[in-house]
Scaffold this motif. Sequence first.
Motif, PDB file in Angstrom:
ATOM      1  N   ASP A 158       0.886  -1.276   0.022  1.00  0.00           N
ATOM      2  CA  ASP A 158      -0.058   0.129  -0.046  1.00  0.00           C
ATOM      3  C   ASP A 158       0.941   1.203  -0.121  1.00  0.00           C
ATOM      4  O   ASP A 158       0.145   2.450  -0.149  1.00  0.00           O
ATOM      5  CB  ASP A 158      -0.876   0.032   1.154  1.00  0.00           C
ATOM      6  CG  ASP A 158      -0.366  -0.036   2.567  1.00  0.00           C
ATOM      7  OD1 ASP A 158       0.755  -0.212   2.760  1.00  0.00           O
ATOM      8  OD2 ASP A 158      -0.961  -0.081   3.335  1.00  0.00           O
ATOM      9  N   LEU A 159       2.051   0.955  -0.036  1.00  0.00           N
ATOM     10  CA  LEU A 159       3.190   2.245   0.151  1.00  0.00           C
ATOM     11  C   LEU A 159       4.492   1.860  -0.529  1.00  0.00           C
ATOM     12  O   LEU A 159       4.953   0.986  -0.323  1.00  0.00           O
ATOM     13  CB  LEU A 159       3.353   2.935   1.358  1.00  0.00           C
ATOM     14  CG  LEU A 159       4.372   4.188   1.370  1.00  0.00           C
ATOM     15  CD1 LEU A 159       3.813   5.411   0.527  1.00  0.00           C
ATOM     16  CD2 LEU A 159       4.624   4.591   2.854  1.00  0.00           C
ATOM     17  N   LEU A 180      -0.639  11.895   1.587  1.00  0.00           N
ATOM     18  CA  LEU A 180       0.752  11.319   1.783  1.00  0.00           C
ATOM     19  C   LEU A 180       1.946  12.363   1.835  1.00  0.00           C
ATOM     20  O   LEU A 180       2.783  12.231   2.431  1.00  0.00           O
ATOM     21  CB  LEU A 180       1.036  10.197   0.917  1.00  0.00           C
ATOM     22  CG  LEU A 180       2.060   9.491   0.657  1.00  0.00           C
ATOM     23  CD1 LEU A 180       2.539   8.966   2.076  1.00  0.00           C
ATOM     24  CD2 LEU A 180       2.352   8.519  -0.403  1.00  0.00           C
ATOM     25  N   GLU A 181       1.620  13.511   1.111  1.00  0.00           N
ATOM     26  CA  GLU A 181       2.725  14.338   1.296  1.00  0.00           C
ATOM     27  C   GLU A 181       2.945  14.983   2.371  1.00  0.00           C
ATOM     28  O   GLU A 181       3.754  15.206   3.250  1.00  0.00           O
ATOM     29  CB  GLU A 181       2.468  15.401  -0.076  1.00  0.00           C
ATOM     30  CG  GLU A 181       3.196  16.618  -0.071  1.00  0.00           C
ATOM     31  CD  GLU A 181       2.767  17.597  -0.950  1.00  0.00           C
ATOM     32  OE1 GLU A 181       2.022  18.867  -0.471  1.00  0.00           O
ATOM     33  OE2 GLU A 181       3.017  17.677  -2.308  1.00  0.00           O
ATOM     34  N   GLN A 182       1.678  15.228   3.096  1.00  0.00           N
ATOM     35  CA  GLN A 182       1.511  15.947   4.265  1.00  0.00           C
ATOM     36  C   GLN A 182       1.945  14.876   5.433  1.00  0.00           C
ATOM     37  O   GLN A 182       2.833  15.505   6.464  1.00  0.00           O
ATOM     38  CB  GLN A 182       0.049  16.284   4.685  1.00  0.00           C
ATOM     39  CG  GLN A 182      -0.354  17.403   3.840  1.00  0.00           C
ATOM     40  CD  GLN A 182      -1.905  17.748   4.092  1.00  0.00           C
ATOM     41  OE1 GLN A 182      -2.702  17.108   4.998  1.00  0.00           O
ATOM     42  NE2 GLN A 182      -2.505  18.817   3.419  1.00  0.00           N
ATOM     43  N   ILE A 183       1.728  13.787   5.203  1.00  0.00           N
ATOM     44  CA  ILE A 183       2.220  12.723   6.186  1.00  0.00           C
ATOM     45  C   ILE A 183       3.690  12.628   6.197  1.00  0.00           C
ATOM     46  O   ILE A 183       4.507  12.680   7.017  1.00  0.00           O
ATOM     47  CB  ILE A 183       1.719  11.083   5.704  1.00  0.00           C
ATOM     48  CG1 ILE A 183       0.203  11.143   6.202  1.00  0.00           C
ATOM     49  CG2 ILE A 183       2.469  10.370   6.431  1.00  0.00           C
ATOM     50  CD1 ILE A 183      -0.542   9.845   5.840  1.00  0.00           C
ATOM     51  N   GLY A 196      17.332   9.889   6.008  1.00  0.00           N
ATOM     52  CA  GLY A 196      16.364   8.797   5.586  1.00  0.00           C
ATOM     53  C   GLY A 196      16.070   7.590   6.436  1.00  0.00           C
ATOM     54  O   GLY A 196      14.766   7.175   6.319  1.00  0.00           O
ATOM     55  N   VAL A 197      16.728   7.176   7.110  1.00  0.00           N
ATOM     56  CA  VAL A 197      16.516   6.212   8.267  1.00  0.00           C
ATOM     57  C   VAL A 197      15.414   6.745   8.948  1.00  0.00           C
ATOM     58  O   VAL A 197      14.258   5.867   9.261  1.00  0.00           O
ATOM     59  CB  VAL A 197      17.574   5.667   8.831  1.00  0.00           C
ATOM     60  CG1 VAL A 197      17.309   4.685  10.036  1.00  0.00           C
ATOM     61  CG2 VAL A 197      18.740   5.053   8.336  1.00  0.00           C
ATOM     62  N   SER A 223       9.711   6.844  10.760  1.00  0.00           N
ATOM     63  CA  SER A 223       8.503   7.628  11.249  1.00  0.00           C
ATOM     64  C   SER A 223       7.281   7.343  10.081  1.00  0.00           C
ATOM     65  O   SER A 223       6.093   7.399  10.558  1.00  0.00           O
ATOM     66  CB  SER A 223       8.856   8.949  11.049  1.00  0.00           C
ATOM     67  OG  SER A 223       7.958   9.900  11.640  1.00  0.00           O
ATOM     68  N   LEU A 224       7.501   7.141   8.813  1.00  0.00           N
ATOM     69  CA  LEU A 224       6.436   6.843   7.960  1.00  0.00           C
ATOM     70  C   LEU A 224       5.694   5.607   8.281  1.00  0.00           C
ATOM     71  O   LEU A 224       4.656   5.407   8.353  1.00  0.00           O
ATOM     72  CB  LEU A 224       7.124   6.943   6.445  1.00  0.00           C
ATOM     73  CG  LEU A 224       7.515   8.154   5.802  1.00  0.00           C
ATOM     74  CD1 LEU A 224       8.210   7.731   4.351  1.00  0.00           C
ATOM     75  CD2 LEU A 224       6.074   8.839   5.513  1.00  0.00           C
ATOM     76  N   VAL A 225       6.468   4.775   8.939  1.00  0.00           N
ATOM     77  CA  VAL A 225       5.910   3.324   9.058  1.00  0.00           C
ATOM     78  C   VAL A 225       5.431   3.225  10.571  1.00  0.00           C
ATOM     79  O   VAL A 225       4.843   2.440  11.084  1.00  0.00           O
ATOM     80  CB  VAL A 225       6.765   1.984   8.827  1.00  0.00           C
ATOM     81  CG1 VAL A 225       6.946   2.098   7.232  1.00  0.00           C
ATOM     82  CG2 VAL A 225       8.001   2.045   9.747  1.00  0.00           C
ATOM     83  N   GLY A 226       5.688   4.284  11.175  1.00  0.00           N
ATOM     84  CA  GLY A 226       5.063   4.391  12.683  1.00  0.00           C
ATOM     85  C   GLY A 226       5.930   3.526  13.658  1.00  0.00           C
ATOM     86  O   GLY A 226       5.503   2.859  14.776  1.00  0.00           O
TER      87      GLY A 226
END
Length: 179
Positions: free
Chosen positions: A45-46, A75-78, A161-162, A167-170
Amino acid sequence: MQISRGYKYLPSKITQVEINNSDAEGRIVLSDAVAHATKHYDDCDLVVDMATLTGAQLISTGKTHAGILANTEELEQIAVKAGLASGDLAYPLLYAPELLKKEFNSKVADMKNSVKDRSNAQCSCAGHFIESHIDPGYKGGWLHVDMAGPGTKAERGTGYGVGLVLSLVGAPGFDTRSV
């Protein structure tokens, strides 16, 4: 992979690409990866592609913020919030594939791998090149991160990036709710 000027390359046999800039090979590798992931992983999904892709990113968003493109405003805001939460700062690039697509026009292939006009949103164009290889049946999110600026400092890698991905995956400790 050896890529030479004038050759044609087929990322995942989806699009024929004219190589008009052999220094723009990273986007070809990323586009092939994005094409493969969006075609062969149904439960995905991503998709995030991340690289020190263009020098133009430094002009667009500077040395401390990566430039990002996302296929949805949400997604941009996330991604921006994930950057703030993790310290791996990110800022949106111009998202206008319908206006920038002409930069890749080719007389001998479906598209060129590099822009015709380097002064026309070059960093965004590089991301849109990758985006153009997403499988048409893919319905999930896509995030492009050009980290040429924050990815290096004094000729060394920074580890950028790490934290953004965590953070993106919580991941625990990377909560974006407080941002």
